[in-house]
Design a protein around this motif. Structure first.
Motif, mmCIF file in Angstrom:
data_model
loop_
_atom_site.group_PDB
_atom_site.id
_atom_site.type_symbol
_atom_site.label_atom_id
_atom_site.label_comp_id
_atom_site.label_asym_id
_atom_site.label_seq_id
_atom_site.Cartn_x
_atom_site.Cartn_y
_atom_site.Cartn_z
ATOM 1 N N VAL A 75 1.341 -3.165 -59.718
ATOM 2 C CA VAL A 75 1.413 -2.310 -60.897
ATOM 3 C C VAL A 75 2.770 -2.486 -61.554
ATOM 4 N N GLU A 76 2.742 -2.808 -62.848
ATOM 5 C CA GLU A 76 3.978 -2.960 -63.596
ATOM 6 C C GLU A 76 3.773 -2.427 -65.012
ATOM 7 N N ASP A 77 4.549 -1.431 -65.364
ATOM 8 C CA ASP A 77 4.461 -0.821 -66.697
ATOM 9 C C ASP A 77 3.037 -0.396 -67.057
ATOM 10 N N GLY A 78 2.325 0.177 -66.085
ATOM 11 C CA GLY A 78 0.980 0.670 -66.331
ATOM 12 C C GLY A 78 -0.100 -0.386 -66.286
ATOM 13 N N ARG A 79 0.284 -1.642 -66.120
ATOM 14 C CA ARG A 79 -0.693 -2.732 -66.007
ATOM 15 C C ARG A 79 -0.921 -3.050 -64.542
ATOM 16 N N VAL A 80 -2.179 -3.237 -64.182
ATOM 17 C CA VAL A 80 -2.524 -3.507 -62.787
ATOM 18 C C VAL A 80 -3.134 -4.898 -62.673
ATOM 19 N N THR A 81 -2.672 -5.651 -61.697
ATOM 20 C CA THR A 81 -3.320 -6.909 -61.337
ATOM 21 C C THR A 81 -3.682 -6.833 -59.861
ATOM 22 N N PHE A 82 -4.738 -7.514 -59.504
ATOM 23 C CA PHE A 82 -5.248 -7.470 -58.133
ATOM 24 C C PHE A 82 -5.298 -8.869 -57.554
ATOM 25 N N GLU A 83 -5.103 -8.941 -56.242
ATOM 26 C CA GLU A 83 -5.208 -10.200 -55.509
ATOM 27 C C GLU A 83 -5.967 -9.954 -54.211
ATOM 28 N N HIS A 84 -6.800 -10.922 -53.840
ATOM 29 C CA HIS A 84 -7.403 -10.934 -52.509
ATOM 30 C C HIS A 84 -6.581 -11.875 -51.642
ATOM 31 N N ARG A 85 -6.370 -11.462 -50.403
ATOM 32 C CA ARG A 85 -5.627 -12.298 -49.457
ATOM 33 C C ARG A 85 -6.350 -12.299 -48.118
#
Length: 89
Positions: A75-85
Motif C-alpha cells: 500500500v502506497e498513497d492509498g494505492r494497493v498492489t498485490f503479489e503472490h509468492r
C-alpha cells in the motif's frame, strides 16, 4: 479495515459462496466502499478486478491443496498492489 489510505474488505469466502463465483463478494466489498477484498476458503490463488474492486486470495500456505503460497499487499498513497509468492519453488 482502513490501511494506508485504502479500504480493505476481508472475509472467509464461505460467507459469500466464493466457490460458486466472486460476484457476491465483489458486490459486498463495493457496498462498503472498499477498493480491495481479501478472502480465503478455496485455497486457490486469485487476483482479479470486478466492479472496481480488486479480489485477492493468497492461496494456501499449508494444506493438502496448497503449495506454500502466500500473498503480499503493498500500500502506497492509498494505492494497493498485490503479489503472490511461494515458500518453495
Amino acid at each position: 479495515a482502513p490501511f494506508g489510505g485504502a479500504l480493505f474488505f476481508y472475509t472467509h469466502g464461505h460467507l459469500y459462496d466464493v466457490k460458486s463465483g466472486l460476484d457476491g463478494l465483489a458486490r459486498a466489498a463495493a457496498e462498503r466502499g472498499a477498493s480491495a477484498a481479501l478472502f480465503g476458503h478455496t485455497h486457490r490463488l486469485a487476483l482479479e478486478q470486478r466492479g472496481g474492486v480488486t479480489l485477492f486470495n493468497p492461496g494456501a500456505l499449508s494444506s493438502q491443496r496448497g503449495r506454500g503460497e502466500y500473498g503480499v499487499a503493498l500500500v502506497e498513497d492509498g494505492r494497493v498492489t498485490f503479489e503472490h509468492r511461494r515458500l518453495c519453488q
